[in-house]
Design an enzyme around this catalytic site. Structure first.
Site, short mmCIF file in Angstrom:
data_model
loop_
_atom_site.label_atom_id
_atom_site.label_comp_id
_atom_site.label_asym_id
_atom_site.label_seq_id
_atom_site.Cartn_x
_atom_site.Cartn_y
_atom_site.Cartn_z
N HIS A 19 0.81 -1.21 0.00
CA HIS A 19 0.00 0.00 0.00
C HIS A 19 0.85 1.27 0.00
O HIS A 19 1.89 1.35 0.61
CB HIS A 19 -0.99 0.02 1.17
N ASN A 20 0.35 2.24 -0.76
CA ASN A 20 0.97 3.57 -0.89
C ASN A 20 2.33 3.56 -1.58
O ASN A 20 3.07 4.54 -1.50
CB ASN A 20 1.09 4.25 0.48
#
Length: 357
Positions: free
Chosen positions: A243-244
């Site tokens: 994520h991210n």
């Protein structure tokens, strides 16, 4: 691979090449130079394979314009600037002009609020969720899943059993291979006295134009904001993008590589197989990470090559690798030197005592 039947002259015209031999010979398939048969078009892009040119059964062979045969050639030669690139161009042209499936299978589920361009294809048992938009030429193959409020760009192809989770944005001309999961929850948990509490993953995934995602690769949705794969990036099978993360434009990532959360890869980076990159790091542009490299810190210098765990500049890592097998004998030599040094110290002490007396 079978193709529409073309003459050697027609192939040369499409590729801007020159024919040497029978330009009317008909070609209906592609083959490697080793396995060429009648009706096949092959190529020699590497000098290592030149010997096969004199024995191949292929009717025509792509070669460089300045190629000079060392023996008798029975095939028609088509001289081009770069045989491999020319073959790739020809295959692409044929695929783009081939008839293409369109329409929605009666066995597919498409939500009434989804927006589909007229020439979209949705295969049997595929799912397209509420509010999702499929642009012109999109293909969702059988058993693929596209969640709600997704946007899929022109001519993107989603293969069987790929999963595109809610709110995902995918650009034009992308390829998502079977088993890929785009937009699963990021791995976010907060420790408490009772155990780990799940942190809601509220963001999404954005994949820009001309990206290819390999089979069984996972790209997690962001906790907040977006996980991003920039234009032209190529991601192999069995890759994890947490994520991210942000993958830079035209970066290439090979199989079994894992990128931890919130790390940013530069543009035109090359990550070989089984590379691991820790979280919250930044990698400069045009960096190469050799196979099994483990990156534990930021790489700020553009254009370097790194290897090892932890990652070191390539030459430093190679020198260290060369020394490593000799460490046992070096340790033994060091031990012996210490013993000799201790013996010399004792002798020196005895000499000092004798002199003082």
């Amino acid at each position: 691979m079978k193709t529409p039947t073309l003459s050697a002259n027609q192939v040369a015209e499409l590729l801007g090449g020159a024919v040497e031999g029978n330009g009317e010979v008909l070609l209906s398939g592609f083959s490697s130079i080793e396995k060429g048969e009648k009706g096949d078009l092959s190529f020699v892009g590497n000098a290592r394979y030149e010997d096969f040119l004199y024995t191949t059964g292929a009717d025509a062979v792509l070669v460089r314009k300045d190629f000079e045969p060392k023996g008798e050639v029975h095939s028609t030669l088509i001289r081009v600037d770069d045989p491999y690139t020319a073959l790739n161009r020809l295959v692409r042209m044929i695929k783009e002009t081939s008839p293409s499936d369109t329409g929605v299978s009666p066995l597919a589920f498409v939500d009434d609020t989804a927006e589909l361009a007229p020439d979209v294809f949705v295969g049997s048992f595929a799912y397209v969720g509420a509010g999702t938009k499929l642009a012109s030429g999109v293909k969702v193959l059988p058993q693929a899943f596209v969640g709600k409020n997704c946007e899929i760009g022109t001519k993107t192809k989603i293969y069987q059993q790929a999963v595109i989770s809610d709110n995902t944005e995918i650009g034009a001309r992308c390829i998502i291979h079977s088993g890929a999961v785009i937009g699963a929850d990021g791995f976010g948990f907060a420790p408490t006295e009772q155990g780990y509490e799940k942190i809601p993953q509220m963001g999404n995934v954005i994949i820009e134009d001309d990206v290819e995602i390999g089979a069984n690769t996972c790209i997690d949705r962001a906790a907040i904001d977006a996980t991003i794969v920039r234009k032209g990036a190529k991601v192999d099978n069995l890759v994890q993008l947490a994520h991210n993360t942000e993958t830079g434009a035209h970066t290439v990532i090979s199989a079994q590589t894992g990128i931890a959360g919130s790390t940013k890869l530069g543009s035109w980076d090359v990550l070989a197989g089984q590379v691991g990159v820790a979280g919250h790091l930044s990698i400069a542009d045009r960096v190469t990470l050799a196979a099994k490299t483990g990156v534990l810190g930021n790489i700020k210098k553009e254009g370097g090559t790194y290897f090892g765990y932890p990652a070191y500049p390539h030459m430093t890592a190679m020198k260290s690798s060369a020394i490593f097998p000799h460490l046992p004998e070096m340790d033994k030599e060091l031990y012996n030197l210490r013993q000799e040094l201790e013996a010399l110290k004792k002798e020196l002490e005895l000499l000092k005592k004798g002199t003082n007396q």
